[in-house]
Design a protein around this motif. Sequence first.
Motif, PDB file in Angstrom:
ATOM      1  N   VAL A   1     -89.848 -12.159 -67.446  1.00  0.00           N
ATOM      2  CA  VAL A   1     -89.613 -11.903 -68.873  1.00  0.00           C
ATOM      3  C   VAL A   1     -89.784 -13.196 -69.670  1.00  0.00           C
ATOM      4  O   VAL A   1     -90.410 -13.211 -70.741  1.00  0.00           O
ATOM      5  N   SER A   2     -89.230 -14.284 -69.144  1.00  0.00           N
ATOM      6  CA  SER A   2     -89.345 -15.579 -69.832  1.00  0.00           C
ATOM      7  C   SER A   2     -90.809 -15.990 -69.984  1.00  0.00           C
ATOM      8  O   SER A   2     -91.234 -16.451 -71.041  1.00  0.00           O
TER       9      SER A   2
ATOM     10  N   ARG B   1     -99.514  -6.637 -80.302  1.00  0.00           N
ATOM     11  CA  ARG B   1     -98.267  -5.906 -80.014  1.00  0.00           C
ATOM     12  C   ARG B   1     -98.362  -5.195 -78.664  1.00  0.00           C
ATOM     13  O   ARG B   1     -97.429  -5.193 -77.875  1.00  0.00           O
ATOM     14  N   LYS B   2     -99.528  -4.601 -78.391  1.00  0.00           N
ATOM     15  CA  LYS B   2     -99.729  -3.914 -77.111  1.00  0.00           C
ATOM     16  C   LYS B   2     -99.701  -4.910 -75.952  1.00  0.00           C
ATOM     17  O   LYS B   2     -99.148  -4.625 -74.871  1.00  0.00           O
ATOM     18  N   GLN B   3    -100.270  -6.092 -76.140  1.00  0.00           N
ATOM     19  CA  GLN B   3    -100.279  -7.101 -75.083  1.00  0.00           C
ATOM     20  C   GLN B   3     -98.862  -7.555 -74.740  1.00  0.00           C
ATOM     21  O   GLN B   3     -98.518  -7.708 -73.557  1.00  0.00           O
ATOM     22  N   ILE B   4     -98.039  -7.778 -75.770  1.00  0.00           N
ATOM     23  CA  ILE B   4     -96.647  -8.180 -75.527  1.00  0.00           C
ATOM     24  C   ILE B   4     -95.899  -7.056 -74.828  1.00  0.00           C
ATOM     25  O   ILE B   4     -95.143  -7.283 -73.865  1.00  0.00           O
ATOM     26  N   LEU B   5     -96.114  -5.826 -75.293  1.00  0.00           N
ATOM     27  CA  LEU B   5     -95.451  -4.670 -74.681  1.00  0.00           C
ATOM     28  C   LEU B   5     -95.838  -4.537 -73.211  1.00  0.00           C
ATOM     29  O   LEU B   5     -94.980  -4.285 -72.352  1.00  0.00           O
ATOM     30  N   ASP B   6     -97.123  -4.726 -72.914  1.00  0.00           N
ATOM     31  CA  ASP B   6     -97.578  -4.626 -71.521  1.00  0.00           C
ATOM     32  C   ASP B   6     -96.935  -5.699 -70.651  1.00  0.00           C
ATOM     33  O   ASP B   6     -96.501  -5.428 -69.522  1.00  0.00           O
TER      34      ASP B   6
ATOM     35  N   GLY C   1     -93.359  -4.821 -70.188  1.00  0.00           N
ATOM     36  CA  GLY C   1     -93.272  -3.582 -69.416  1.00  0.00           C
ATOM     37  C   GLY C   1     -93.592  -3.787 -67.947  1.00  0.00           C
ATOM     38  O   GLY C   1     -92.952  -3.201 -67.067  1.00  0.00           O
ATOM     39  N   GLU C   2     -94.579  -4.634 -67.676  1.00  0.00           N
ATOM     40  CA  GLU C   2     -94.935  -4.909 -66.285  1.00  0.00           C
ATOM     41  C   GLU C   2     -93.801  -5.642 -65.569  1.00  0.00           C
ATOM     42  O   GLU C   2     -93.534  -5.398 -64.391  1.00  0.00           O
ATOM     43  N   ALA C   3     -93.132  -6.547 -66.286  1.00  0.00           N
ATOM     44  CA  ALA C   3     -91.978  -7.242 -65.684  1.00  0.00           C
ATOM     45  C   ALA C   3     -90.870  -6.251 -65.352  1.00  0.00           C
ATOM     46  O   ALA C   3     -90.299  -6.285 -64.252  1.00  0.00           O
TER      47      ALA C   3
END
Length: 504
Positions: A52-53, A72-77, A80-82
């Motif tokens: 996350v960090s 926004r999608k890149q940050i969400l991904d 989300g993957e973490a």
Amino acid sequence: NDANNALVGNGVSMVTLCYLRRFLLFFKKVLADSEAKSTPISSELHVFLNDVSQALNRYQHLLSGKINDRERKQILDALGEAGSAYRTQLYEQPFSGNKQPVALKAIEQLFDLSLRYLEHTIDANKRPDDLYHAYNLMTLEGGDEVTISYLSEMLEGQVAILSSKYLAAQEVSKVLDSMKHSKLFRPDQYSYLLYPNKDLPGFLERNSLPKDAVGSSALLTQLVSDGNVDIIEKDINGVFHFNSNFKNANDLSAALDGLAKTNYASLLDQDRKRVLQIFEDVFNHKAFTGRSGTFYGYEGLGSIYWHMVSKLQLAVMECCQKAVEDGENASVVNHLLNHYYEISEGIGVHKSPALYGAFPTDPYSHTPAGKGAQQPGMTGQVKEDILSRFGELGVLVKGGQLCFDPSLLRMSEFLEEATTFEYVDVNQESRQLPLEKGSLCFTYCQVPIVYTVAEENGLTITHKDQAPTLLNELVVDKNTSLKIFERTGDILQINVQIKASTLK
């Protein structure tokens, strides 16, 4: 607010985000008070924390500007993957039991970075009218973008931003001023709606396609030309409607699937998304919030939800206290206090039975338009009202010490004539205490606290087995405070002398 109970999957809550900011501020103080340099956490959680960090650090440069839909999608991904990796690990096997130390400094740095993201988001959700969005809707576009749309203004969103402790006193004033002039304000009760009232379309107005909808789809145009009514049908007035058996988009999708093996297959490939979009445009299911947008009672349209009004009162009280602590000028503090007491006066306990529509000191859930208070019961409102009252009285606990700072208290609260105060002491015995004109009395942990106006601040603590203690400050020492908290019976009464200049 449990009336907004249908935003599953698409809902993005600014309310949750604001309270997360408040929690992180609180937890930062917990870390600061700790003498430890590190703490052991599970190895699985350690990996999650690092992931996350890294994700937040990777995109923090975007916080200097406006984040676009692709970013926004890149940050969400990344986040989300973490989360997905952490969850999958735990589903496949339980915690290993292995521990790894994590520096408290690393946790604090994560909190600081998270706060930057949260505050960026709060700023991005400020409306042109100085109110703040409460619930947003997210939509995936083309697989690599996330767009955000907004629901109408809501009281809950304003309470959350005020509770977040992010706004300066001047900004708080703007929010409160805007609320008073917004569609949330209900003049007849001098209080606030959960969300703006609206006129719902009648039954015959529902499920009607816009005039240009059919022409915008080659598939729908061909179906109409062929007299096929599997998807849409025209009424006697020439208005098109979706098949009345469709309950949701899944039913429409199933009907479209049924066309796949017909001579409509090529048109279906071309227009499937368009038809589904027309369906969503007509019904707007994504923005369906449950009873808050469809009912007229039970915290529905046109309703005041009294628990949320009390949450507003408590949030504004905290903003008033913060303004005093920050040394804001008197005009700013007084402006906030005027809003606070206006909100307080709008709550039922201050109203006549005729206006409230019920016995004013009984807690009720909500007041719909055109009716008195409805649904009696011991709601959560009672908690906020008690907390607000202690805030007005200036009763605080700091570092284990009972303190008095009645900077929000009004001079009009003090008695205009002598009377007798009745209370139940820590031994559950009924007591009577004579009060003089110009005093005010309440109990704290069943110990009577008597306020009087004086030239200087001071305390007189009456003990059970020793002479009174006289102090020239409004702070009770830790040992005496503990006796009060534990209701030992050793403290019989506290007299608080307050400088007149402290009061409003």
